[in-house]
Design an enzyme around this catalytic site. Structure first.
Site, PDB file in Angstrom:
ATOM      1  N   ARG A   1       1.275  -6.272  -7.692  1.00  0.00           N
ATOM      2  CA  ARG A   1       0.938  -5.769  -6.357  1.00  0.00           C
ATOM      3  C   ARG A   1      -0.570  -5.637  -6.190  1.00  0.00           C
ATOM      4  NH1 ARG A   1       4.417  -0.702  -6.585  1.00  0.00           N
ATOM      5  NH2 ARG A   1       3.421  -0.090  -4.656  1.00  0.00           N
TER       6      ARG A   1
ATOM      7  N   ARG B   1       4.608   8.342  -9.828  1.00  0.00           N
ATOM      8  CA  ARG B   1       4.981   8.651  -8.441  1.00  0.00           C
ATOM      9  C   ARG B   1       6.480   8.925  -8.293  1.00  0.00           C
ATOM     10  NH1 ARG B   1       3.224   4.958  -3.370  1.00  0.00           N
ATOM     11  NH2 ARG B   1       4.287   3.274  -4.458  1.00  0.00           N
TER      12      ARG B   1
ATOM     13  N   ARG C   1      10.392   4.665  -7.597  1.00  0.00           N
ATOM     14  CA  ARG C   1      10.603   3.339  -7.001  1.00  0.00           C
ATOM     15  C   ARG C   1      10.652   2.267  -8.078  1.00  0.00           C
ATOM     16  NH1 ARG C   1       6.287   2.862  -2.185  1.00  0.00           N
ATOM     17  NH2 ARG C   1       6.274   0.720  -2.963  1.00  0.00           N
TER      18      ARG C   1
ATOM     19  N   LYS D   1      -2.363   6.363   0.703  1.00  0.00           N
ATOM     20  CA  LYS D   1      -2.144   6.171   2.138  1.00  0.00           C
ATOM     21  C   LYS D   1      -0.991   7.053   2.647  1.00  0.00           C
ATOM     22  CE  LYS D   1      -1.442   1.702   1.722  1.00  0.00           C
ATOM     23  NZ  LYS D   1      -1.534   1.613   0.229  1.00  0.00           N
TER      24      LYS D   1
ATOM     25  N   ARG E   1      -1.392  -6.207   6.324  1.00  0.00           N
ATOM     26  CA  ARG E   1      -1.722  -6.501   4.929  1.00  0.00           C
ATOM     27  C   ARG E   1      -2.169  -7.943   4.751  1.00  0.00           C
ATOM     28  NH1 ARG E   1       1.881  -2.342   2.510  1.00  0.00           N
ATOM     29  NH2 ARG E   1       1.577  -2.230   0.278  1.00  0.00           N
TER      30      ARG E   1
END
Ligand code: ADP
Ligand code: ADP
Ligand code: ZN
Length: 220
Positions: free
Chosen positions: A176, A132, A165, A18, A93
């Site tokens: 998640r 990431r 992160r 996203k 969400r």
């Protein structure tokens, strides 16, 4: 102000791309990129009361409560640069967030034009998120293997602010994903029933996904 404001939502599990796609698509469409996760991280970095409230939930990979999240995003959408619409990433969400967004937009006499549902298999998500790297200054996502840092698309940095992160650890990512399937995936049917959802295969090269998104928006 634009005559017909355009509101586009990027829906998809964590790691579906996203943020990566919003950066390009927002520019392409001239729409501000409104990312709830980025707004929370900005508040965390500046140790605001909102950031402190959100931290415990984010660390566990849980959703921040709806009232806090809704107030934060609606406030952002009321700022002048969003008068012509916005590209929403990571919000809504939950069904309660979706209902609050509908209500706020209806009050302004506008509506959501398109929901882009980016589909990526769960197995791919863990490998994407464990590699990431995010730019602390611009929030731009990169990847150790799939998208190594070359240049900052915002012309601000030289790769010196990249960090991993805390919530991208495999155990938090798995939580998640569970949260996504339990609390967020019902939005797929919610928006499909309104006739504004478009499914896209996010398990393809970044540029291929970008083109598919641009094509979907062009059909509006
Ligand atoms: P990703 O895109 O990798 O899923 P985000 O940056 O969008 O991650 O979100 C990071 C965290 O911020 C989430 O795990 C959650 O704790 C919080 N968050 C972001 N958006 C929302 C939202 N719409 N509702 C509740 N919590 C949110
Ligand atoms: P989200 O905002 O949905 O959580 P990101 O845009 O941050 O997802 O992407 C998650 C990670 O996967 C990033 O490291 C990004 O560089 C990488 N990535 C994004 N799209 C792709 C893709 N199509 N193929 C491979 N890696 C991707
Ligand atoms: Zn940067």
């Amino acid at each position: 102000m634009t005559a017909n404001p355009k509101y586009i939502i990027l829906l998809g599990p964590p790691g579906s791309g996203k943020g990566t796609q919003a950066s390009v698509l927002g520019e392409n469409q001239g729409l501000p990129h409104v990312a709830s996760g980025d707004l929370f991280r900005y508040n965390l970095k500046n140790a605001t009361p909102l950031g402190l409230q959100a931290k415990a939930f984010m660390d566990k990979g849980e959703l921040v409560p709806d009232d806090i999240t809704i107030a934060m995003v609606l406030d952002r959408l009321s700022q002048p640069d969003c008068a012509g619409g916005a590209l929403l990433d990571g919000f809504p969400r939950t069904l309660a967030q979706a209902a609050a967004l509908d209500k706020a937009l209806t009050e302004k006499g506008v509506q959501i034009n398109l929901v882009l549902n980016i589909q990526v298999p769960d197995e791919e998500i863990v490998s994407r998120l464990s590699g990431r790297l995010i730019c602390r200054e611009c929030q731009e996502p990169f990847h150790k293997m799939f998208k190594p840092f070359e240049t900052c698309p915002h012309g601000k940095c030289h790769g010196e602010h990249l960090y991993q992160r805390d919530d991208d650890k495999p155990e938090t990512v798995r939580n998640r994903l569970t949260v996504y399937w339990n609390q967020t995936s019902p939005l797929i049917d919610y928006y499909r029933a309104k006739g504004i959802l478009k499914d896209l295969n996010g398990y393809q090269a970044i540029e291929v996904v970008t083109q598919a998104l641009i094509d979907a928006v062009a059909q509006l």
